[in-house]
Design an enzyme around this catalytic site. Sequence first.
Site, PDB file in Angstrom:
ATOM      1  N   SER A 142      35.613  31.071  36.001  1.00  0.00           N
ATOM      2  CA  SER A 142      36.628  32.104  36.215  1.00  0.00           C
ATOM      3  C   SER A 142      37.003  32.321  37.675  1.00  0.00           C
ATOM      4  O   SER A 142      38.103  32.782  37.965  1.00  0.00           O
ATOM      5  CB  SER A 142      36.152  33.420  35.591  1.00  0.00           C
ATOM      6  OG  SER A 142      34.882  33.785  36.095  1.00  0.00           O
ATOM      7  N   GLU A 157      42.754  50.669  39.782  1.00  0.00           N
ATOM      8  CA  GLU A 157      41.437  50.860  40.367  1.00  0.00           C
ATOM      9  C   GLU A 157      40.884  49.482  40.725  1.00  0.00           C
ATOM     10  O   GLU A 157      41.351  48.464  40.226  1.00  0.00           O
ATOM     11  CB  GLU A 157      40.500  51.508  39.347  1.00  0.00           C
ATOM     12  CG  GLU A 157      39.929  50.549  38.284  1.00  0.00           C
ATOM     13  CD  GLU A 157      40.958  49.960  37.325  1.00  0.00           C
ATOM     14  OE1 GLU A 157      42.012  50.613  37.120  1.00  0.00           O
ATOM     15  OE2 GLU A 157      40.707  48.855  36.797  1.00  0.00           O
ATOM     16  N   LYS A 159      42.175  36.396  37.600  1.00  0.00           N
ATOM     17  CA  LYS A 159      42.807  37.725  37.511  1.00  0.00           C
ATOM     18  C   LYS A 159      44.295  37.706  37.828  1.00  0.00           C
ATOM     19  O   LYS A 159      45.052  38.503  37.295  1.00  0.00           O
ATOM     20  CB  LYS A 159      42.083  38.722  38.414  1.00  0.00           C
ATOM     21  CG  LYS A 159      40.750  39.188  37.819  1.00  0.00           C
ATOM     22  CD  LYS A 159      40.311  40.516  38.409  1.00  0.00           C
ATOM     23  CE  LYS A 159      39.043  41.012  37.754  1.00  0.00           C
ATOM     24  NZ  LYS A 159      37.857  40.206  38.112  1.00  0.00           N
TER      25      LYS A 159
HETATM   26  C1  LIG Z   1      36.591  40.265  37.542  1.00  0.00           C
HETATM   27  C2  LIG Z   1      35.982  38.944  37.305  1.00  0.00           C
HETATM   28  C3  LIG Z   1      35.304  38.636  36.099  1.00  0.00           C
HETATM   29  C4  LIG Z   1      35.063  39.651  35.011  1.00  0.00           C
HETATM   30  O1  LIG Z   1      36.207  40.093  34.362  1.00  0.00           O
HETATM   31  P1  LIG Z   1      36.590  39.667  32.878  1.00  0.00           P
HETATM   32  O2  LIG Z   1      37.684  40.584  32.529  1.00  0.00           O
HETATM   33  O3  LIG Z   1      35.384  39.823  32.009  1.00  0.00           O
HETATM   34  O4  LIG Z   1      37.029  38.238  32.931  1.00  0.00           O
HETATM   35  C5  LIG Z   1      34.815  37.358  35.921  1.00  0.00           C
HETATM   36  N1  LIG Z   1      34.941  36.415  36.871  1.00  0.00           N
HETATM   37  C6  LIG Z   1      35.570  36.661  38.042  1.00  0.00           C
HETATM   38  C7  LIG Z   1      35.656  35.580  39.042  1.00  0.00           C
HETATM   39  C8  LIG Z   1      36.112  37.934  38.292  1.00  0.00           C
HETATM   40  O5  LIG Z   1      36.725  38.177  39.469  1.00  0.00           O
END
Ligand SMILES: *Cc1c(COP(=O)(O)O)cnc(C)c1O
Length: 400
Positions: A382, A116, A94
């Site tokens: 992610s 938010e 993010k």
């Molecule tokens: C917020 C988040 C997501 C989901 O958000 P996307 O916009 O779909 O990528 C996925 N993985 C992590 C670690 C997150 O913090």
Amino acid sequence: MTTNYFKNYPNHEGFFEDYGGSFIPPQLQTEMEKITDAYYSISKSHNFISELRSIRKHYQGRPTPVYFCNRLSTKYGGRIYLKREDLNHTGAHKLNHCMGEALLAKYLGKKKLIAETGAGQHGVALATAAAYFGLECEIHMGEVDIIKEHPNVVRMKILGAKVVPVSFGLKTLKEAVDSAFGAYMQDFENSIYCIGSVVGPHPFPMMVRDFQRVVGIEAKEQFLDMTGELPDSVVACVGGGSNAMGIFSAFLEEKDVKLYGVEPSGRSLNLGDHAATMTLGTPGMIHGFKCYLLQDEKGEPSPVYSVASGLDYPGVGPEHSMLKDWKRVSYETATDDETIDAFYELSRQEGIIPALESAHAVAYALKLAKQNPRESILINLSGRGDKDIDFVVDTFGLPE
Ligand SMILES: *Cc1c(COP(=O)(O)O)cnc(C)c1O
């Protein structure tokens, strides 16, 4: 698919074929058009590009590595690789778009970032970016989430952000978005709204995708360096879809690379037990844009659930909606149970504790590996799972 993909999508009104656009009050529309114009010119300027590059390298710690999972591959088959966004500063992807959005705010002369947050991950990333640039930061969060996600509330406050509790409706993410939009409408001269994914009215789905493209550009080059070829499959979890768009973007035009987006099928596929927007949703409208949506007969968003709070959104990015119709990306699901198994498997086979969101992608990739033992799979990891450890152990216990 042509090489002009990124020029053509979205079009000038912010549409990805039938999806996206901007359906907001006129006053806000004027402001969005200003942001769009500024983004088109500023984001191509030498100063902006070199400042963002320097931030990514020296502050965020990019490039994040691609890692070959030796033990996991031996056990499940296939050759499994991870793009390590868990090693990006603040522990998830993010920050890639938050630093971009905050840098744009600086160039626009804005003083305050408003957003938010649901689980608090976007709030923490944005509070980090605000601290870096010396901007004010106001995060709207439902009272239910404030109690549930206490450590992230404390993190935001340590970083100097103001956390605004939202006490109407279900007191969760949807109301937090309404509240943050309201605050932004009151003060759009001084502030900028920083959305948390590839969702919302134009230009956000495009801007957030562009800031996340670094993930795919790095991963493609690293994978080629390591193996001399492209991966057979790329797998990412999909909430709003920012980490998935980030990694997919580099492979969209590589026809032989299969792309998989993984959504949560949660406890079951009954209403309120999942957030499998692509599997069970239909085209609709939420938060000022068109996309696949879990909705009732009146077009109201349905209640959603996932063990991973970063994935429980009833809509999805407009670009993903288009890529589904094109059949360029296959949208699949993973259940809570499969996700928890994958969470422990990656922890115990490789020493990497994944975020529960990312564990959805791992769960699906393990199935793919078993089915196609001769193929290579690149997973976008992610985020890291430190935020989830107490919840997982308290709720599901420790395996043998
Ligand atoms: C917020 C988040 C997501 C989901 O958000 P996307 O916009 O779909 O990528 C996925 N993985 C992590 C670690 C997150 O913090």
